[in-house]
Scaffold this motif. Sequence first.
Motif, mmCIF file in Angstrom:
data_model
loop_
_atom_site.group_PDB
_atom_site.id
_atom_site.type_symbol
_atom_site.label_atom_id
_atom_site.label_comp_id
_atom_site.label_asym_id
_atom_site.label_seq_id
_atom_site.Cartn_x
_atom_site.Cartn_y
_atom_site.Cartn_z
ATOM 1 N N UNK A 43 53.699 83.285 32.956
ATOM 2 C CA UNK A 43 53.340 84.143 34.079
ATOM 3 C C UNK A 43 54.506 84.775 34.818
ATOM 4 N N UNK A 44 55.737 84.537 34.354
ATOM 5 C CA UNK A 44 56.908 85.113 35.017
ATOM 6 C C UNK A 44 57.589 86.115 34.097
ATOM 7 N N UNK A 45 58.019 87.261 34.669
ATOM 8 C CA UNK A 45 58.677 88.273 33.830
ATOM 9 C C UNK A 45 60.032 87.783 33.322
ATOM 10 N N UNK A 46 60.337 88.181 32.104
ATOM 11 C CA UNK A 46 61.619 87.828 31.491
ATOM 12 C C UNK A 46 62.176 89.063 30.801
ATOM 13 N N UNK A 47 63.471 89.259 30.936
ATOM 14 C CA UNK A 47 64.174 90.336 30.240
ATOM 15 C C UNK A 47 65.214 89.695 29.332
#
Length: 106
Positions: A43-47
């Motif tokens: 549920x957390x954005x990752x780059x």
Amino acid sequence: MWIQARMTFTTALRETKEEAGLGTEHLQVINSFVQELRYEVRGKPKEVLYWLAELKEPGTAVTLSDEHQDYRWARLEEACTLARYKDLQDTLRAAQRHLEAQQDKQ
């Protein structure tokens, strides 16, 4: 070989050394190719940035960290099957096209 990191190239090199036992003395980085992927993890954005590199000596041993169970060298289509995710498959194919274009220039 893929080098990956969340933030910087320096981080990518450190992670590659820690996770595969391969340092800058083993790698020839192809600076003209960098690919960024964005996705969610729990549920957390990752780059993540991927740089392309090749081994200076093809027979160099890979020493995996405790974070990994196995590795293998694979041709493009097998690597895409193993990758499973479309964005990573697209990155692998883009890297292949980039390498082919570089060869055509020579």
